[in-house]
Design a protein around this motif. Structure first.
Motif, PDB file in Angstrom:
ATOM      1  N   ALA A  23       7.983   2.796  -5.768  1.00  0.00           N
ATOM      2  CA  ALA A  23       8.029   1.860  -4.647  1.00  0.00           C
ATOM      3  C   ALA A  23       8.376   0.466  -5.167  1.00  0.00           C
ATOM      4  O   ALA A  23       7.948   0.074  -6.245  1.00  0.00           O
ATOM      5  CB  ALA A  23       6.691   1.830  -3.928  1.00  0.00           C
ATOM      6  N   SER A  26       4.596  -2.812  -5.848  1.00  0.00           N
ATOM      7  CA  SER A  26       3.512  -2.104  -6.534  1.00  0.00           C
ATOM      8  C   SER A  26       2.139  -2.532  -6.023  1.00  0.00           C
ATOM      9  O   SER A  26       1.133  -1.910  -6.372  1.00  0.00           O
ATOM     10  CB  SER A  26       3.594  -2.343  -8.037  1.00  0.00           C
ATOM     11  OG  SER A  26       3.403  -3.714  -8.326  1.00  0.00           O
ATOM     12  N   SER A  29      -0.841  -1.072  -0.568  1.00  0.00           N
ATOM     13  CA  SER A  29      -1.716   0.087  -0.631  1.00  0.00           C
ATOM     14  C   SER A  29      -1.053   1.269   0.075  1.00  0.00           C
ATOM     15  O   SER A  29      -0.752   1.208   1.260  1.00  0.00           O
ATOM     16  CB  SER A  29      -3.057  -0.229   0.045  1.00  0.00           C
ATOM     17  OG  SER A  29      -3.892   0.910   0.044  1.00  0.00           O
ATOM     18  N   ILE A  30      -0.835   2.328  -0.668  1.00  0.00           N
ATOM     19  CA  ILE A  30      -0.224   3.547  -0.121  1.00  0.00           C
ATOM     20  C   ILE A  30      -1.182   4.698  -0.345  1.00  0.00           C
ATOM     21  O   ILE A  30      -1.495   5.038  -1.487  1.00  0.00           O
ATOM     22  CB  ILE A  30       1.127   3.838  -0.794  1.00  0.00           C
ATOM     23  CG1 ILE A  30       2.124   2.728  -0.473  1.00  0.00           C
ATOM     24  CG2 ILE A  30       1.646   5.191  -0.342  1.00  0.00           C
ATOM     25  CD1 ILE A  30       3.465   2.892  -1.168  1.00  0.00           C
ATOM     26  N   MET A  33       1.569   9.995  -0.875  1.00  0.00           N
ATOM     27  CA  MET A  33       2.968  10.057  -1.303  1.00  0.00           C
ATOM     28  C   MET A  33       3.369  11.524  -1.352  1.00  0.00           C
ATOM     29  O   MET A  33       2.521  12.395  -1.641  1.00  0.00           O
ATOM     30  CB  MET A  33       3.157   9.377  -2.654  1.00  0.00           C
ATOM     31  CG  MET A  33       2.748   7.910  -2.644  1.00  0.00           C
ATOM     32  SD  MET A  33       3.180   7.010  -4.155  1.00  0.00           S
ATOM     33  CE  MET A  33       4.908   6.649  -3.842  1.00  0.00           C
ATOM     34  N   LYS A  52      -4.107   9.117  -2.744  1.00  0.00           N
ATOM     35  CA  LYS A  52      -4.481   8.134  -3.737  1.00  0.00           C
ATOM     36  C   LYS A  52      -5.649   8.627  -4.582  1.00  0.00           C
ATOM     37  O   LYS A  52      -5.771   8.283  -5.758  1.00  0.00           O
ATOM     38  CB  LYS A  52      -4.857   6.819  -3.038  1.00  0.00           C
ATOM     39  CG  LYS A  52      -4.780   5.596  -3.923  1.00  0.00           C
ATOM     40  CD  LYS A  52      -4.916   4.336  -3.074  1.00  0.00           C
ATOM     41  CE  LYS A  52      -4.688   3.092  -3.922  1.00  0.00           C
ATOM     42  NZ  LYS A  52      -4.729   1.862  -3.103  1.00  0.00           N
ATOM     43  N   ARG A  70       0.828  11.015  -9.569  1.00  0.00           N
ATOM     44  CA  ARG A  70       1.165   9.640  -9.204  1.00  0.00           C
ATOM     45  C   ARG A  70       0.463   8.652 -10.109  1.00  0.00           C
ATOM     46  O   ARG A  70      -0.577   8.947 -10.696  1.00  0.00           O
ATOM     47  CB  ARG A  70       0.831   9.365  -7.737  1.00  0.00           C
ATOM     48  CG  ARG A  70      -0.614   9.423  -7.391  1.00  0.00           C
ATOM     49  CD  ARG A  70      -0.851   9.238  -5.884  1.00  0.00           C
ATOM     50  NE  ARG A  70      -0.681   7.858  -5.456  1.00  0.00           N
ATOM     51  CZ  ARG A  70      -0.765   7.455  -4.189  1.00  0.00           C
ATOM     52  NH1 ARG A  70      -0.970   8.341  -3.221  1.00  0.00           N
ATOM     53  NH2 ARG A  70      -0.615   6.168  -3.870  1.00  0.00           N
ATOM     54  N   ASN A  72      -1.056   5.180  -9.453  1.00  0.00           N
ATOM     55  CA  ASN A  72      -1.423   4.289  -8.354  1.00  0.00           C
ATOM     56  C   ASN A  72      -1.120   2.826  -8.667  1.00  0.00           C
ATOM     57  O   ASN A  72      -0.758   2.055  -7.783  1.00  0.00           O
ATOM     58  CB  ASN A  72      -2.908   4.439  -8.024  1.00  0.00           C
ATOM     59  CG  ASN A  72      -3.213   5.768  -7.374  1.00  0.00           C
ATOM     60  OD1 ASN A  72      -2.360   6.367  -6.710  1.00  0.00           O
ATOM     61  ND2 ASN A  72      -4.430   6.264  -7.563  1.00  0.00           N
ATOM     62  N   ASN A  75       2.479   2.488  -7.899  1.00  0.00           N
ATOM     63  CA  ASN A  75       2.973   3.119  -6.668  1.00  0.00           C
ATOM     64  C   ASN A  75       4.178   4.008  -6.974  1.00  0.00           C
ATOM     65  O   ASN A  75       5.232   3.923  -6.333  1.00  0.00           O
ATOM     66  CB  ASN A  75       3.346   2.068  -5.611  1.00  0.00           C
ATOM     67  CG  ASN A  75       2.148   1.675  -4.760  1.00  0.00           C
ATOM     68  OD1 ASN A  75       1.141   2.396  -4.723  1.00  0.00           O
ATOM     69  ND2 ASN A  75       2.242   0.562  -4.080  1.00  0.00           N
ATOM     70  N   ALA A  96       6.385   7.981   1.627  1.00  0.00           N
ATOM     71  CA  ALA A  96       5.056   7.400   1.482  1.00  0.00           C
ATOM     72  C   ALA A  96       4.469   7.084   2.850  1.00  0.00           C
ATOM     73  O   ALA A  96       5.181   6.646   3.760  1.00  0.00           O
ATOM     74  CB  ALA A  96       5.130   6.131   0.645  1.00  0.00           C
ATOM     75  N   ARG A  98       1.274   4.948   4.359  1.00  0.00           N
ATOM     76  CA  ARG A  98       0.236   3.981   4.001  1.00  0.00           C
ATOM     77  C   ARG A  98      -1.160   4.459   4.353  1.00  0.00           C
ATOM     78  O   ARG A  98      -2.132   4.106   3.700  1.00  0.00           O
ATOM     79  CB  ARG A  98       0.505   2.641   4.682  1.00  0.00           C
ATOM     80  CG  ARG A  98       1.754   1.926   4.190  1.00  0.00           C
ATOM     81  CD  ARG A  98       1.803   0.516   4.699  1.00  0.00           C
ATOM     82  NE  ARG A  98       0.688  -0.262   4.146  1.00  0.00           N
ATOM     83  CZ  ARG A  98       0.415  -1.513   4.473  1.00  0.00           C
ATOM     84  NH1 ARG A  98       1.152  -2.134   5.375  1.00  0.00           N
ATOM     85  NH2 ARG A  98      -0.602  -2.156   3.933  1.00  0.00           N
TER      86      ARG A  98
END
Length: 121
Positions: A23, A26, A29-30, A33, A52, A70, A72, A75, A96, A98
């Motif tokens: 992403a 960075s 907040s996601i 994914m 997450k 992932r 985090n 991102n 992604a 959120r």
């Protein structure tokens, strides 16, 4: 936020590839994914997703062969694809959400442009 996918290419059946998707922001907040794939003339299908928290989920067609992970802090999401089959040939898209609502395509907030994976001898 933009997603940039990379890592696609040509591989022989039984081979491996690793896709990456980062992403552009960075700090955002996601929660979830995911990876999807699409073959010309067919609908885009969900392949794998990860929250997450690290909880991961897979489509039956790739379970045991693909692994999603992932980072985090960055991102960034990865898809390790092993024991590839010709039927895995497709354009792979990262996405992604959120909020982590579902793996439904309509619930994804951001999409990458796709990277082509071709499995052929």
């Amino acid at each position: 936020v933009q997603l940039q996918a990379s890592g696609g290419g040509l591989v022989q059946p039984g081979g491996s590839l690793r896709l990456s998707c980062a992403a552009s922001d960075s700090k955002i907040s996601i929660n979830a994914m995911a990876w999807y794939r699409q073959v010309p003339g067919k609908q885009r299908e969900w392949v794998a997703g990860i929250f997450k928290s690290g909880s991961d989920y897979y489509a039956d067609s790739v379970k045991g062969r693909f692994t999603i992970s992932r980072d985090n802090a960055k991102n960034t999401v990865y898809l390790q694809m092993n024991t590839l089959k010709p039927e895995d040939t497709a354009v792979y898209y990262c996405a992604a959400d959120r909020y982590g609502r579902s793996w439904n395509i309509d619930d994804m907030d951001y999409w990458g442009k796709g990277t082509l994976v071709t499995v052929s001898s």
